[in-house]
Design a protein around this motif. Sequence first.
Motif, mmCIF file in Angstrom:
data_model
loop_
_atom_site.group_PDB
_atom_site.id
_atom_site.type_symbol
_atom_site.label_atom_id
_atom_site.label_comp_id
_atom_site.label_asym_id
_atom_site.label_seq_id
_atom_site.Cartn_x
_atom_site.Cartn_y
_atom_site.Cartn_z
ATOM 1 N N UNK A 197 0.723 -1.180 0.080
ATOM 2 C CA UNK A 197 -0.073 0.030 0.108
ATOM 3 C C UNK A 197 0.979 1.146 0.163
ATOM 4 N N UNK A 198 1.721 1.302 0.682
ATOM 5 C CA UNK A 198 2.853 2.482 1.050
ATOM 6 C C UNK A 198 3.459 2.635 -0.340
ATOM 7 N N UNK A 199 4.139 1.796 -0.815
ATOM 8 C CA UNK A 199 4.949 1.686 -2.167
ATOM 9 C C UNK A 199 3.971 2.327 -3.288
ATOM 10 N N UNK A 200 2.656 1.478 -3.148
ATOM 11 C CA UNK A 200 1.997 1.843 -4.218
ATOM 12 C C UNK A 200 1.577 3.389 -4.157
ATOM 13 N N UNK A 201 1.264 3.899 -3.133
ATOM 14 C CA UNK A 201 0.871 5.314 -2.711
ATOM 15 C C UNK A 201 1.955 6.300 -3.048
ATOM 16 N N UNK A 202 3.481 5.804 -2.777
ATOM 17 C CA UNK A 202 4.294 7.080 -3.291
ATOM 18 C C UNK A 202 4.345 6.771 -4.936
ATOM 19 N N UNK A 203 4.379 5.767 -5.406
ATOM 20 C CA UNK A 203 4.445 5.644 -6.876
ATOM 21 C C UNK A 203 3.525 6.527 -7.810
ATOM 22 N N UNK A 204 2.274 6.442 -7.106
ATOM 23 C CA UNK A 204 1.020 7.313 -7.577
ATOM 24 C C UNK A 204 1.371 8.801 -7.512
ATOM 25 N N UNK A 205 1.680 9.042 -6.228
ATOM 26 C CA UNK A 205 2.164 10.291 -5.904
ATOM 27 C C UNK A 205 3.006 11.231 -7.163
ATOM 28 N N UNK A 225 5.986 20.830 0.944
ATOM 29 C CA UNK A 225 5.611 20.220 -0.331
ATOM 30 C C UNK A 225 6.538 19.128 -0.480
ATOM 31 N N UNK A 226 5.975 17.926 -1.357
ATOM 32 C CA UNK A 226 6.944 16.837 -1.627
ATOM 33 C C UNK A 226 7.192 15.886 -0.376
ATOM 34 N N UNK A 227 6.267 16.132 0.530
ATOM 35 C CA UNK A 227 6.299 15.096 1.876
ATOM 36 C C UNK A 227 5.244 14.300 1.962
ATOM 37 N N UNK A 228 5.412 13.099 2.614
ATOM 38 C CA UNK A 228 4.337 12.387 3.043
ATOM 39 C C UNK A 228 4.507 11.744 4.453
ATOM 40 N N UNK A 229 3.325 11.313 5.021
ATOM 41 C CA UNK A 229 3.372 10.848 6.160
ATOM 42 C C UNK A 229 2.793 9.574 6.483
ATOM 43 N N UNK A 230 3.469 8.704 7.552
ATOM 44 C CA UNK A 230 2.762 7.382 7.415
ATOM 45 C C UNK A 230 2.261 7.382 9.277
ATOM 46 N N UNK A 231 0.902 7.365 9.429
ATOM 47 C CA UNK A 231 0.656 7.486 10.694
ATOM 48 C C UNK A 231 -0.299 6.291 11.298
ATOM 49 N N UNK A 232 0.358 5.945 12.352
ATOM 50 C CA UNK A 232 -0.640 4.675 12.910
ATOM 51 C C UNK A 232 -0.762 5.216 14.093
ATOM 52 N N UNK A 233 -1.437 4.202 15.087
ATOM 53 C CA UNK A 233 -1.842 4.832 16.296
ATOM 54 C C UNK A 233 -0.877 5.148 16.964
ATOM 55 N N UNK A 239 10.319 12.040 2.413
ATOM 56 C CA UNK A 239 10.379 12.752 1.227
ATOM 57 C C UNK A 239 9.843 11.920 0.306
ATOM 58 N N UNK A 240 8.933 12.417 -0.450
ATOM 59 C CA UNK A 240 8.194 11.669 -1.637
ATOM 60 C C UNK A 240 8.977 11.075 -2.691
ATOM 61 N N UNK A 241 10.005 11.922 -3.130
ATOM 62 C CA UNK A 241 10.823 11.365 -4.173
ATOM 63 C C UNK A 241 11.995 10.671 -3.741
#
Length: 593
Positions: free
Chosen positions: A145-153, A211-219, A226-228
């Motif tokens: 899921x995470x790799x798919x997410x960054x690929x799509x971004x 810009x260009x960042x993503x976060x992975x958030x769990x409980x 960095x997205x790239x």
Amino acid sequence: MCGIFAYVGNDNQSVLKAVRGLKDLEYRGYDSWGVAVKTPQGFFIRKETGKISNIPETDFEKHEGTMSIGHTRWATHGGVSAYNAHPHFNRDKSLVVVHNGIIENHDALREEIAAVFGNDVFRSETDTEVIPLLIDICMERGLSFENAFTEVCKKLHGRFAFVALHKDEPYMLAARDGSPLVMGLAEGEYFIASDTPAFLDYTNEVYFFDNGEYAKISKDAVTFFNLLSGNHVEKKKEKILWEKESASKGGHPHFMLKEILDQRELIENTVRLGGPAVSKAAQTLEKADNIFFTAMGTAAHMGMVGEYLFSRIAKKSVQAVYAAEFDKVLPFINKQSLVCGISQSGETADLLEAFKTTKKKGGKIMSVINVRGSSAERESFLSVPVNAGPERAVASTKAATAQFTILTLLAYALIGKRMQGEKKLTNASHAIKKWLTQELLIHISHIVETIKHNEDLYVIGKSVNYPIALEAALKIKEVSYIHAEGFAAGELKHGTLALIEKGTPCVVLVSNDEYKQDVLNAAQELKARGATIIGISPEAHPVFDHTIVTPDLENETPMALMISSQILAYYLATLRGLDPDKPRNLAKSVTVK
Ligand code: M6R
């Protein structure tokens, strides 16, 4: 446009938090809304047209789960309908996405999706829908899921902030590239939203996404990347100083009225908090060869006010230009240029685009902003906060007055007279506080009763009161849907006079200055053609049919004229049965070009 809210934490009724958060974000878009909560049975999703503020919380109580996302929409791609509302999902609804921004290459991406899944897979007309479907394709090819997410971004062109949630994963993913996103941090709880008022009830500690960042958030944890490059990014916690109370209606029927009345304390506050930043900015302005004020809407009108103030007070030439028309001045931008953006939200797309092109040409960027941590502030090497507090009504009122205040101070600071400016503004503030009473509101509402059925209205002013006339007309049309036009008094005879008929309401803005007689003469010309004259001025004049008397604040009188016109607009809306806080077709923050 659009408001995103997401929650990860220990509250099993997280969907209620999402609903409340969206109600606080509704100013960003209110034509439709949607929520999704991850339950043991999969996602519960509800999407509807209309305003979420009308929906009772009891509707959601039985849908339990500790991860929720929600969205309130201002339509761009695709009409207003439940199927175009977010969250959008993939083929089997195992993943949901809420998005703010624009995906410019969505047509090409749709074709790519159709080539894999066929055309029947699309359920909406939105650009957003490509995100869950592309993630779906990547996951089907074996990516997590995470790799798919960054690929799509990496495939998306345009501006975005979005949050995605998968039914089988214990974490949520959120990315930003161009549209605002902020994370609130509380004990065992994370909030993600387009703006902080959505979670100020729970926390004022935040991480701003860059810009260009993503976060992975769990409980239990949050990590930024960095997205790239995929590299881990260290974030600095910041504190939001705004109180939740200041973002509420405070007992008033509308935010617009509450925010108009906030102006009783505003100018003094802006002066008190703005001093050091103003001095620093003045030093930079002094050194700049060519200065541009750029903004949109109300903020652009304040930029025009600034143009006059710098000329009158500081004898400094400045050019005000709409950010959407910035190309006009692009040939003159170089390393010696200073581009000063003015923006309440700090997220206006045209402004950010003007900043981008300025940077490319080596120009310096500063900003006059209200929302701390906003994109405009983050793009600027120097920013001056106007400290107006949260502005929730779509119509900008107190932020405009605060911008006016800062621009006045900057003009005085430029000639080494900041303290003199502060004194004058503080005196103006005290006078406005005394004047802005319940009696004034009643008086203006009585005037409005006599003109509320008219469909055309004109506003005239001269010098600084010319941009104030433009602003008054914008405020009136925005909330009352009356066709209102502002123009320079001297322009009257050059065309507009042809439109004046018996009973046409004309608002005449008059300061006690060297232009007074010119403007009164123009009022006479209007009256001779049958116009009903509403004079806003420190004193009554025989030509006025109705008078709104303001304090005489010398150079600051236009502030009182502007506040009067805001009240006029407010009553024109409410006495015509309209909701001034949420005008049709508009949203508070215009994050698309
Ligand atoms: O957030 P900003 O100050 O950059 O917004 C600029 C305009 O969109 C804004 O002033 C708009 O014109 C207001 N709705 C006017 O009341």
